[in-house]
Structure formats: C-alpha cells, structure tokens
Design a protein around this motif. Structure first.
Motif, PDB file in Angstrom:
ATOM      1  N   GLU A 248      -0.732 -28.820  55.228  1.00  0.00           N
ATOM      2  CA  GLU A 248      -1.586 -27.987  54.372  1.00  0.00           C
ATOM      3  C   GLU A 248      -1.491 -26.563  54.919  1.00  0.00           C
ATOM      4  O   GLU A 248      -1.641 -26.361  56.129  1.00  0.00           O
ATOM      5  CB  GLU A 248      -3.028 -28.494  54.437  1.00  0.00           C
ATOM      6  CG  GLU A 248      -3.164 -29.871  53.809  1.00  0.00           C
ATOM      7  CD  GLU A 248      -4.540 -30.499  54.006  1.00  0.00           C
ATOM      8  OE1 GLU A 248      -4.970 -31.256  53.115  1.00  0.00           O
ATOM      9  OE2 GLU A 248      -5.172 -30.249  55.052  1.00  0.00           O
ATOM     10  N   SER A 249      -1.225 -25.605  54.029  1.00  0.00           N
ATOM     11  CA  SER A 249      -0.850 -24.296  54.557  1.00  0.00           C
ATOM     12  C   SER A 249      -1.719 -23.141  54.092  1.00  0.00           C
ATOM     13  O   SER A 249      -1.310 -21.979  54.223  1.00  0.00           O
ATOM     14  CB  SER A 249       0.633 -24.027  54.251  1.00  0.00           C
ATOM     15  OG  SER A 249       1.422 -24.861  55.075  1.00  0.00           O
ATOM     16  N   ALA A 250      -2.867 -23.442  53.546  1.00  0.00           N
ATOM     17  CA  ALA A 250      -3.793 -22.346  53.208  1.00  0.00           C
ATOM     18  C   ALA A 250      -5.204 -22.887  53.107  1.00  0.00           C
ATOM     19  O   ALA A 250      -5.418 -24.048  52.750  1.00  0.00           O
ATOM     20  CB  ALA A 250      -3.384 -21.703  51.882  1.00  0.00           C
TER      21      ALA A 250
ATOM     22  N   PRO B 267      -9.683 -21.150  53.400  1.00  0.00           N
ATOM     23  CA  PRO B 267     -10.485 -19.923  53.407  1.00  0.00           C
ATOM     24  C   PRO B 267     -10.244 -19.092  54.681  1.00  0.00           C
ATOM     25  O   PRO B 267     -10.619 -19.508  55.775  1.00  0.00           O
ATOM     26  CB  PRO B 267     -11.936 -20.427  53.367  1.00  0.00           C
ATOM     27  CG  PRO B 267     -11.871 -21.897  53.151  1.00  0.00           C
ATOM     28  CD  PRO B 267     -10.479 -22.367  53.376  1.00  0.00           C
ATOM     29  N   GLY B 268      -9.557 -17.978  54.504  1.00  0.00           N
ATOM     30  CA  GLY B 268      -9.334 -17.077  55.636  1.00  0.00           C
ATOM     31  C   GLY B 268      -8.130 -17.418  56.484  1.00  0.00           C
ATOM     32  O   GLY B 268      -7.915 -16.792  57.524  1.00  0.00           O
ATOM     33  N   TRP B 269      -7.315 -18.378  56.073  1.00  0.00           N
ATOM     34  CA  TRP B 269      -6.142 -18.706  56.908  1.00  0.00           C
ATOM     35  C   TRP B 269      -4.952 -19.175  56.071  1.00  0.00           C
ATOM     36  O   TRP B 269      -5.113 -19.615  54.934  1.00  0.00           O
ATOM     37  CB  TRP B 269      -6.485 -19.776  57.957  1.00  0.00           C
ATOM     38  CG  TRP B 269      -6.877 -21.120  57.375  1.00  0.00           C
ATOM     39  CD1 TRP B 269      -8.133 -21.482  56.990  1.00  0.00           C
ATOM     40  CD2 TRP B 269      -6.017 -22.236  57.110  1.00  0.00           C
ATOM     41  NE1 TRP B 269      -8.115 -22.773  56.501  1.00  0.00           N
ATOM     42  CE2 TRP B 269      -6.828 -23.265  56.562  1.00  0.00           C
ATOM     43  CE3 TRP B 269      -4.658 -22.494  57.275  1.00  0.00           C
ATOM     44  CZ2 TRP B 269      -6.325 -24.506  56.185  1.00  0.00           C
ATOM     45  CZ3 TRP B 269      -4.150 -23.736  56.905  1.00  0.00           C
ATOM     46  CH2 TRP B 269      -4.981 -24.726  56.367  1.00  0.00           C
ATOM     47  N   ALA B 270      -3.767 -19.065  56.675  1.00  0.00           N
ATOM     48  CA  ALA B 270      -2.535 -19.575  56.061  1.00  0.00           C
ATOM     49  C   ALA B 270      -1.550 -19.910  57.177  1.00  0.00           C
ATOM     50  O   ALA B 270      -1.699 -19.443  58.310  1.00  0.00           O
ATOM     51  CB  ALA B 270      -1.926 -18.524  55.131  1.00  0.00           C
ATOM     52  N   LEU B 271      -0.581 -20.752  56.860  1.00  0.00           N
ATOM     53  CA  LEU B 271       0.481 -21.097  57.814  1.00  0.00           C
ATOM     54  C   LEU B 271       1.827 -20.691  57.224  1.00  0.00           C
ATOM     55  O   LEU B 271       2.032 -20.806  56.008  1.00  0.00           O
ATOM     56  CB  LEU B 271       0.502 -22.617  58.090  1.00  0.00           C
ATOM     57  CG  LEU B 271      -0.763 -23.252  58.635  1.00  0.00           C
ATOM     58  CD1 LEU B 271      -0.578 -24.765  58.781  1.00  0.00           C
ATOM     59  CD2 LEU B 271      -1.142 -22.644  59.989  1.00  0.00           C
TER      60      LEU B 271
ATOM     61  N   ARG C 208      12.553 -15.795  54.809  1.00  0.00           N
ATOM     62  CA  ARG C 208      12.251 -15.690  53.368  1.00  0.00           C
ATOM     63  C   ARG C 208      10.758 -15.894  53.117  1.00  0.00           C
ATOM     64  O   ARG C 208      10.133 -15.215  52.312  1.00  0.00           O
ATOM     65  CB  ARG C 208      13.051 -16.723  52.568  1.00  0.00           C
ATOM     66  CG  ARG C 208      14.547 -16.464  52.519  1.00  0.00           C
ATOM     67  CD  ARG C 208      15.267 -17.439  51.579  1.00  0.00           C
ATOM     68  NE  ARG C 208      14.970 -18.830  51.838  1.00  0.00           N
ATOM     69  CZ  ARG C 208      14.158 -19.579  51.106  1.00  0.00           C
ATOM     70  NH1 ARG C 208      13.577 -19.101  50.032  1.00  0.00           N
ATOM     71  NH2 ARG C 208      13.934 -20.836  51.431  1.00  0.00           N
ATOM     72  N   GLN C 209      10.195 -16.887  53.831  1.00  0.00           N
ATOM     73  CA  GLN C 209       8.757 -17.154  53.655  1.00  0.00           C
ATOM     74  C   GLN C 209       7.921 -15.954  54.072  1.00  0.00           C
ATOM     75  O   GLN C 209       6.907 -15.642  53.447  1.00  0.00           O
ATOM     76  CB  GLN C 209       8.337 -18.366  54.490  1.00  0.00           C
ATOM     77  CG  GLN C 209       8.805 -19.700  53.944  1.00  0.00           C
ATOM     78  CD  GLN C 209       8.399 -20.846  54.854  1.00  0.00           C
ATOM     79  OE1 GLN C 209       7.526 -20.713  55.704  1.00  0.00           O
ATOM     80  NE2 GLN C 209       9.030 -21.989  54.688  1.00  0.00           N
TER      81      GLN C 209
ATOM     82  N   TRP D 110       0.656 -19.234  47.361  1.00  0.00           N
ATOM     83  CA  TRP D 110       1.742 -19.163  48.352  1.00  0.00           C
ATOM     84  C   TRP D 110       2.094 -20.567  48.852  1.00  0.00           C
ATOM     85  O   TRP D 110       3.256 -20.942  48.932  1.00  0.00           O
ATOM     86  CB  TRP D 110       1.331 -18.247  49.515  1.00  0.00           C
ATOM     87  CG  TRP D 110       1.687 -18.797  50.866  1.00  0.00           C
ATOM     88  CD1 TRP D 110       0.855 -19.388  51.754  1.00  0.00           C
ATOM     89  CD2 TRP D 110       2.991 -18.837  51.465  1.00  0.00           C
ATOM     90  NE1 TRP D 110       1.544 -19.802  52.864  1.00  0.00           N
ATOM     91  CE2 TRP D 110       2.860 -19.478  52.709  1.00  0.00           C
ATOM     92  CE3 TRP D 110       4.249 -18.409  51.060  1.00  0.00           C
ATOM     93  CZ2 TRP D 110       3.926 -19.707  53.564  1.00  0.00           C
ATOM     94  CZ3 TRP D 110       5.329 -18.635  51.922  1.00  0.00           C
ATOM     95  CH2 TRP D 110       5.161 -19.268  53.144  1.00  0.00           C
ATOM     96  N   TRP D 111       1.091 -21.356  49.165  1.00  0.00           N
ATOM     97  CA  TRP D 111       1.321 -22.719  49.681  1.00  0.00           C
ATOM     98  C   TRP D 111       2.088 -23.559  48.644  1.00  0.00           C
ATOM     99  O   TRP D 111       3.065 -24.229  48.973  1.00  0.00           O
ATOM    100  CB  TRP D 111      -0.039 -23.333  50.044  1.00  0.00           C
ATOM    101  CG  TRP D 111      -0.040 -24.772  50.417  1.00  0.00           C
ATOM    102  CD1 TRP D 111       1.036 -25.547  50.793  1.00  0.00           C
ATOM    103  CD2 TRP D 111      -1.181 -25.631  50.460  1.00  0.00           C
ATOM    104  NE1 TRP D 111       0.620 -26.821  51.070  1.00  0.00           N
ATOM    105  CE2 TRP D 111      -0.715 -26.898  50.875  1.00  0.00           C
ATOM    106  CE3 TRP D 111      -2.534 -25.444  50.202  1.00  0.00           C
ATOM    107  CZ2 TRP D 111      -1.590 -27.988  51.021  1.00  0.00           C
ATOM    108  CZ3 TRP D 111      -3.393 -26.524  50.346  1.00  0.00           C
ATOM    109  CH2 TRP D 111      -2.922 -27.782  50.752  1.00  0.00           C
TER     110      TRP D 111
END
Ligand SMILES: Cc1cc2nc3c(=O)[nH]c(=O)nc-3n(C[C@H](O)[C@H](O)[C@H](O)COP(=O)(O)OP(=O)(O)OC[C@H]3O[C@@H](n4cnc5c(N)ncnc54)[C@H](O)[C@@H]3O)c2cc1C
Length: 457
Positions: free
Chosen positions: A278-280, A282-286, A307-308, A333-334
């Motif tokens: 899981e890549s997003a 509240p307040g975060w992303a990977l 690219r990412q 984005w995820w």
C-alpha cells in the motif's frame, strides 16, 4: 497545511534523491534523510535502460554519469536454451542513448549531489526511526543521527527507503501480490576484460543456468550468476569456486573476462521476494522499492525508481494545496504505480523462475528472432511495450501449433504448458484487480523472507 517542510523524503538513492530534487526545483521546501554516508554501495547490480537514462538527462546528471566511463550498452546477446540471438537495443530519436551499467556508489552519489544543489536540506548518516502523527495524519518523522534524536515535521512524508522501509513499517502499509524468488544472485567485477564494440549485455539462460554480464563504469566488466535456490548449500560450501565454475560455463562471458583480473569481493543476495505495498495514506506515500519490489533478473528497479520519482513529484506539486487534494493525488499516484508495474512484476518473476524455460516460450522468441523482431522484446525491457503485447495469445497459439507439428516435445507436455500459461494469466489478472494480501494467509508455507549476504568471501 503549515509544517517545517513541505515534504520529508526518507531514503536518498534512485527514488528519493530525484524526487527531492524535482520538488525543490518546483519551489517546495524539502528535507531528505538517509542513514547511509555517501558515496555508498547498496546490494544491487545496476543495469538500467533508455527510459531511466532519459530521466537522468532531464535531471541534468547524465553527463556526470557518463563521465564515469560507462559505455552505452547497444547490443543484446541472448541465449535462451537452443536460441541464440544478437540484436541492437532499440533507440528512439529523443533517447540520449540505450542501456547503462553504473555502480551504485557512483550513480547514487551524483543523484544526492543534485538534490543538495537544488536546495534540498540533506541529512546523511541519519536514520528515520518512524513517522509521527497528528489528527490522524502523518505529520513528520523521528530521526536519529549525529545530533541525537529530533523531529522533522512535514505536510507529506515520502518513504523512498527501500525494501526494509521504516515509513512502510510505521504507517502499517500492507503487502500484497507477493512473488517469492526462486534463484539467488552473486556478482563480481573484472578489470582488463576484452570486449569489442558495441558494448553488449549478455543474457544467457540455458538448462537451469543464468548468467548476465556487461561492461560497467570505470573500465570494469560486471558478471552476475543467478543459480536456482537449490544450489545455495553448494554456494555456501565454497563461494569462490562456485562463482568461477558458473562463469566458466558461459563460454562467451568466460572468454571476455579471461586474461582480465577479478577485483573486489564477491557480492551476493541469497533470497528475495517480490511484493507490492500500500503506497499512500493521509500525509504519506511510498516510492521505489519501499512500495514495490520485483525479481531483479530483468534489471528494472532503477529505471522504475527514476520514472516513479518524476511521476510522484508531479502528483505532489499538483496536490499541494489542501489535505484532501494531496490525499487524492497520492491515491491516484498509487493506482498509477500498480498499473505501471503489474505486468512487469509477473514477467520478472517468470524470468527469474528456476527450472527449464517452457519450450513454447522459447518457440515464441525463436519466431521473433527469425523475423528480426527481437527489438519488440527488448522494448519490454525498455518499459515501452507490455509483456502481453509481445507474448500475445495469438503467438502462444501459433507456437503451440508449431511445436505440436514438429513432434520435438511430448504432445501432452506442450498442451499442458500452454494451458498452464493461460490459466496463470487469468489468475494474475484477477490478482491485479483483487490483490492477495500477505496477512490473508494466501502465502502460508511459501518462503517470503529476505535473506541477505554481502561479500560472503
Ligand atoms: C540483487 C539485486 C540486483 C539488482 N539488480 C538491478 C539491476 O541490475 N538493475 C536495476 O534496475 N535494478 C536492480 N535491482 C533493483 C534495484 O536495486 C532497486 O530497485 C533500486 O535500488 C530501488 O531504489 P530505491 O531508491 O527505491 O531504494 P534503495 O536503493 O534501496 O535505497 C533506499 C535508501 O534508503 C535508505 N534507508 C533505508 N532505511 C532507512 C531509514 N530507516 N532511515 C533513513 N534512510 C533509510 C538506505 O540507506 C538507502 O540509501 C537489484 C536488486 C537486487 C536486490
């Protein structure tokens, strides 16, 4: 949305540094934290393709990367069982070049330098120990470094901190669609290897053997052997002899390094598992390996990370404004990352499988080579064609027909393999839509651990 920084990025290699650079160039205030001191190596070989090189060009670091002496790899010498083909790597008019092989201490240091030059506040030798939350949102990270422990507050925290991501762990990001690896990798560099232009990547896969090799930066020649996991005990019993015997078995690569000299220690990664996370939230992303890792056999992780980083940077810039717009942008984005990576992740797992290559797949490639169309297969490596656009149902059916007609392989075996490939494809498409989470018990009994050994000798 007021915080000390707009964005804190954990991790400063091919995902984190370009992301931080691009955000700072857009006027955002960015801090980047990496536990390593650069230049720093990491457990990875380092072959990447046209699309990755293009990102380096847009970042303005390509000339410095080329100054390392890494030649453009323009040829591909592939052996897949009885098939041997030598093809030019496709290059479009706006490509700065084709493929490159640049050791990570060189590449990653240049990327980090670009971030600092763009105005990113860079903290190396500093570890992110976890995220902090306020009102149900991630609002920063705790870091520990030379100055002790401190808090870096940010509107958005991005984990670009690799497979063991602290951001993923502390946000509770779940893993899905795991693909346990079936091989391990050992690699080393040679000085004085004798190859003639064009610089060529060797990908030789026969019986249960796999050897990958090409020229790298600084006059070095990289050789990677990728044996099936069942040989781990033999490797451990005598790493040097094991590596040399595997190199010697690949005649064209052995001839290139013969007369040269091996430099440095062997490096090895003895187990891996592909995954999505899981890549997003509240307040975060990977981004990069923190959010998705695939079998390294096709060497896609570096280009993917680059690219990412570009894609995520645009999403962040567009989303900054309100927390709702930022969360929406991260969720989008995820979804893009999963769509972008899904087919290649399965394909990478196939390339890294132990055991013989199914004859029907060899037959498809043989037909492509006979028609001079290997370039379309190499475009899959360039991430410009999907595996499903090259390994089409039509080609599978024709290859099956030709094999049945030739009588070279038992009829039942050919039909069973074709049926298995089709059934697996259906299963994968279902998983792409309805992922199997690690916690669901779907992988019970499968070995999904990472076991890592650097410099075993
Ligand atoms: C054996 C092997 C061979 C490979 N070969 C290739 C290849 O030939 N071509 C290719 O394209 N890809 C290859 N890959 C994949 C490639 O290495 C990765 O996809 C790529 O490195 C991902 O970059 P990243 O920036 O996301 O993560 P990483 O390169 O893993 O960088 C993560 C960074 O985060 C930092 N970090 C981690 N935890 C913390 C923390 N808590 N606090 C602060 N900093 C932290 C680390 O120090 C590191 O600098 C290979 C991988 C393996 C394992």
């Amino acid at each position: 949305m007021h915080a000390a920084f707009d964005v804190v990025v954990a991790g400063g290699r091919c995902a984190g540094s370009p992301l931080a650079t691009l955000l700072a160039r857009e006027g955002l205030s960015v801090a980047l934290v990496d536990r390593a001191a650069f230049p720093s190596d990491t457990l990875s070989t380092h072959i990447f393709q046209n699309e990755g090189a293009k990102v380096l060009e847009r970042l303005g670091v390509l000339d410095k990367v080329l100054a390392s002496g890494a030649p453009w790899i323009e040829g591909n010498d592939a052996r897949i069982d009885g098939l041997r083909t030598v093809a030019s790597i496709p290059r479009r008019s706006d490509d700065p070049g084709t493929w490159l092989c640049v050791r990570r201490p060189v590449l990653d240091a240049l990327l980090l330098e670009a971030a600092a030059e763009a105005g990113v506040e860079v903290h190396t030798s500093t570890r992110v120990t976890g995220v902090v939350e306020r009102d149900g949102r991630v609002s920063g990270v705790r870091v520990s470094g030379e100055g002790g422990e401190r808090l870096l507050e940010a509107t958005l925290v991005v984990g670009a901190d690799g497979r063991g991501s602290a951001v993923a762990r502390s946000t509770g990001a779940r893993s899905y669609n795991l693909i346990p690896g079936q091989r391990f990798a050992i690699w080393a560099y040679h000085e004085g290897a004798t190859w003639s232009p064009p610089a060529t990547l060797f990908f030789h896969r026969w019986d249960d053997e796999l050897v990958i090799a090409c020229p790298a930066d600084s006059g070095l020649f990289l050789v990677v052997v990728v044996p099936p996991l069942e040989r781990l005990a033999r490797f451990r019993a005598g790493p040097e002899a094991f590596f040399e015997a595997h190199v010697a078995a690949c005649e064209p690569v052995a001839a290139i390094v013969d007369g040269g000299r091996r430099v440095g220690k062997l490096q090895a990664m003895l187990r891996w598992t592909g995954y999505f996370r899981e890549s997003a939230g509240p307040g975060w992303a990977l981004v990069g390996d923190a959010g998705h890792f695939k079998d390294p056999t096709p060497g896609q992780g570096i280009s993917d990370a680059l690219r990412q980083a570009e894609r995520l940077a645009s999403a962040i810039v567009a989303g900054m404004g309100t927390t709702a717009s930022l969360d929406d942008a991260m969720a989008t984005w995820w979804r893009w990352r999963d769509d972008d990576a899904a087919e290649m992740a399965w394909f990478a797992g196939d390339l890294g499988r132990a055991g013989p290559v199914p004859p029907v797949l060899v037959e498809i490639l043989t037909e492509l080579a006979a028609k001079g169309e290997m370039g379309s297969f190499l475009e899959v490596m360039n991430h410009r064609a999907k595996p499903s656009e090259v390994l089409t149902p039509g080609r599978l059916a024709s290859a099956t027909g030709r094999l049945l007609k030739s009588g070279e392989h038992p009829r039942r075996q050919v039909l069973r393999q074709t049926k298995d490939i089709m059934a697996e494809e259906v299963h994968r498409q279902r998983l792409n839509k309805h992922p199997a989470y690690a916690e669901s018990g779907a992988y019970e009994g499968a070995d999904t651990d990472h076991e890592v050994v650097v410099n075993p000798t």
